[in-house]
Design a protein around this motif. Sequence first.
Motif, PDB file in Angstrom:
ATOM      1  N   PHE A  21       0.824  -1.217   0.000  1.00  0.00           N
ATOM      2  CA  PHE A  21       0.000   0.000   0.000  1.00  0.00           C
ATOM      3  C   PHE A  21       0.857   1.266   0.000  1.00  0.00           C
ATOM      4  CE2 PHE A  21      -3.075  -3.061   1.749  1.00  0.00           C
ATOM      5  CZ  PHE A  21      -4.164  -2.794   0.937  1.00  0.00           C
ATOM      6  N   LEU A  22       2.137   1.128   0.247  1.00  0.00           N
ATOM      7  CA  LEU A  22       3.021   2.294   0.230  1.00  0.00           C
ATOM      8  C   LEU A  22       3.349   2.734  -1.199  1.00  0.00           C
ATOM      9  CD1 LEU A  22       5.559   1.248   3.028  1.00  0.00           C
ATOM     10  CD2 LEU A  22       3.571   2.757   3.247  1.00  0.00           C
ATOM     11  N   ILE A  23       3.224   1.825  -2.156  1.00  0.00           N
ATOM     12  CA  ILE A  23       3.601   2.147  -3.537  1.00  0.00           C
ATOM     13  C   ILE A  23       2.725   3.246  -4.152  1.00  0.00           C
ATOM     14  CG2 ILE A  23       3.813   1.186  -5.872  1.00  0.00           C
ATOM     15  CD1 ILE A  23       4.709  -1.430  -4.593  1.00  0.00           C
ATOM     16  N   PRO A  24       1.387   3.236  -3.974  1.00  0.00           N
ATOM     17  CA  PRO A  24       0.575   4.322  -4.548  1.00  0.00           C
ATOM     18  C   PRO A  24       0.877   5.704  -3.960  1.00  0.00           C
ATOM     19  CG  PRO A  24      -0.801   2.426  -4.033  1.00  0.00           C
ATOM     20  CD  PRO A  24       0.529   2.172  -3.408  1.00  0.00           C
ATOM     21  N   LEU A 129      -6.395   6.418  -8.630  1.00  0.00           N
ATOM     22  CA  LEU A 129      -6.410   5.890  -9.992  1.00  0.00           C
ATOM     23  C   LEU A 129      -5.276   4.889 -10.191  1.00  0.00           C
ATOM     24  CD1 LEU A 129      -7.178   9.034 -12.209  1.00  0.00           C
ATOM     25  CD2 LEU A 129      -8.622   7.018 -11.925  1.00  0.00           C
ATOM     26  N   PHE A 130      -4.094   5.243  -9.686  1.00  0.00           N
ATOM     27  CA  PHE A 130      -2.960   4.329  -9.753  1.00  0.00           C
ATOM     28  C   PHE A 130      -3.265   3.066  -8.955  1.00  0.00           C
ATOM     29  CE2 PHE A 130       0.917   2.517  -8.062  1.00  0.00           C
ATOM     30  CZ  PHE A 130       1.781   2.517  -9.136  1.00  0.00           C
ATOM     31  N   TYR A 131      -3.849   3.251  -7.787  1.00  0.00           N
ATOM     32  CA  TYR A 131      -4.142   2.124  -6.899  1.00  0.00           C
ATOM     33  C   TYR A 131      -5.117   1.152  -7.544  1.00  0.00           C
ATOM     34  CZ  TYR A 131      -6.175  -0.453  -2.985  1.00  0.00           C
ATOM     35  OH  TYR A 131      -6.641  -1.449  -2.167  1.00  0.00           O
ATOM     36  N   ARG A 132      -6.141   1.670  -8.236  1.00  0.00           N
ATOM     37  CA  ARG A 132      -7.117   0.796  -8.896  1.00  0.00           C
ATOM     38  C   ARG A 132      -6.423  -0.118  -9.906  1.00  0.00           C
ATOM     39  NH1 ARG A 132     -10.836   3.067 -12.205  1.00  0.00           N
ATOM     40  NH2 ARG A 132     -12.635   1.770 -11.708  1.00  0.00           N
ATOM     41  N   GLY A 133      -5.560   0.457 -10.732  1.00  0.00           N
ATOM     42  CA  GLY A 133      -4.836  -0.358 -11.697  1.00  0.00           C
ATOM     43  C   GLY A 133      -3.854  -1.304 -11.030  1.00  0.00           C
ATOM     44  N   PHE A 134      -3.230  -0.834  -9.961  1.00  0.00           N
ATOM     45  CA  PHE A 134      -2.236  -1.631  -9.238  1.00  0.00           C
ATOM     46  C   PHE A 134      -2.870  -2.865  -8.601  1.00  0.00           C
ATOM     47  CE2 PHE A 134       0.731  -2.123  -5.482  1.00  0.00           C
ATOM     48  CZ  PHE A 134       1.795  -2.595  -6.237  1.00  0.00           C
ATOM     49  N   THR A 135      -4.096  -2.722  -8.092  1.00  0.00           N
ATOM     50  CA  THR A 135      -4.782  -3.886  -7.519  1.00  0.00           C
ATOM     51  C   THR A 135      -5.004  -4.956  -8.579  1.00  0.00           C
ATOM     52  OG1 THR A 135      -6.998  -2.935  -7.902  1.00  0.00           O
ATOM     53  CG2 THR A 135      -5.969  -2.501  -5.770  1.00  0.00           C
ATOM     54  N   GLN A 136      -5.324  -4.531  -9.802  1.00  0.00           N
ATOM     55  CA  GLN A 136      -5.526  -5.499 -10.868  1.00  0.00           C
ATOM     56  C   GLN A 136      -4.214  -6.150 -11.277  1.00  0.00           C
ATOM     57  OE1 GLN A 136      -7.962  -3.578 -14.011  1.00  0.00           O
ATOM     58  NE2 GLN A 136      -9.680  -4.542 -12.947  1.00  0.00           N
TER      59      GLN A 136
END
Length: 484
Positions: A21-24, A129-136
């Motif tokens: 979770f630190l990446i976003p 927005l980044f997090y949404r893609g990152f979860t996928q």
Amino acid sequence: MNLRRSFHVVGIFLKFFGLLFLIPIIPSFIYGDGKFHVFWITALITASSGATLKLATKEPGSIVEIGRKEAFFIAFTCWMAASLFGALPYLFIGVSSSPMDALFESVSGYTTTGATVISNVESLPHGILFYRGFTQWLGGMGIIILCIAVLPKLSVGGMQLMSLEAPGPTTEKLTPHVAKTAKSLWLVYIILSVILIALLYFAGMPIFDAIATSFSTVSTGGFSVNNGSIGGYGNPFIEFIIILFMILGATNFLLLYYFFTGKFSKLLKSSELKFFASLLVAFVLLVSVELWLRHYPSYLESLRYASFQIISIMTGTGFSTTDPNLWTKFAVFALLILMFVGGCAGSTTGSIKVIRILVLIKKGIREINHLIKPHAILPLRIDKRAVSDDIASGITSFFLLYIAIFILSVLVILLVEDISIMGALSLSAATIGNVGPGFEEVGATRNYQFLSDFSKLWTCFLMLLGRLELYAILVFFSPMFWKR
């Protein structure tokens, strides 16, 4: 089943998962959206919960090999934990109007479904927005496979977990050690992602969009940073690049590994890959010609939109360049059929998968030939290797169970929601198949926000069910699972 040992592994998983979770925070800080603190808080809550669980379930001595029951329990619990903790950023930022909406968005992301309850994604902060893609991206190759690759302790019983996490009916080891196999698969995944980011950027897509879109393309997830999805860019070159990488994302990653290591003959000999390519070509030709005759003025225009939508739906990505609801009934029904097909085993796609369909077709042909020659020995072969009757029977059972759950879901949705039959059919197929958008009320230009909380919870269950190949969840409903 040893619950203490299982929860201990889940605790280790959550400690590592919390760090992700630190990446976003990076894009959130770069673009100054003022929301990066929510990721700090989520990381702290997740990692501390994992550390607490790990300490509370610590056993004397080293962790021993986990059994199949523990593997089922760990896989399901890790996915549930990832979805629950993954909902926190949506709640903290205020993107979702309710905890149920936040959970829906989180489950849709990690299962790479791509269904959403958010109407205006362009209004979201860059961090989310980044997090949404990152979860996928995390869910595409598999968050458990990632942990097996990174955490040596999770490689205990790793092959058991690997077989549950890797989509499809077969699992082949690349290397003698499961952790090395996981690292090899993730290396291929990362290489594809980096190449796609570069290609999209040079094709004219902004760098942030290119990164987020790459996450959702290689994972065949479908979350977009543009309200108009890929069609919002109006760039045929971008569409072509994404088509190519949706196909790569739907290809068995073992075959991609062999490609990168120079073993090209493995690809040429793969019956599954040939069948997958044949289905894509056949449906593209059928639908593009039909749309050219009845919908689009030129064949090139018809081919452009038909090929993108067909590949997007069959691979379970769910991107769109147009609204298929405006197409002919034939084209829409063809897309509905493809929601059940999916890509290759060992890929990032969902649905039934072409290898199972290929086995079912060959099994059907064998049964017909048996009627002609009852005493003949007719082995069922894939790539010149015999498929045992047990495997063929298991695939048949999977198919029947998949269709039964789909029918049940359609009935549940029609009972609870005021929705059209096509809406209910496509909603059920799109969620259990991890496709994302459906037709009519849940079409590409709409979302799942109108559903009741019960229906959202039901679709969350379907998304997890599809991502974990049915049995990894349904096994918990068997009394035998809980017996010693």
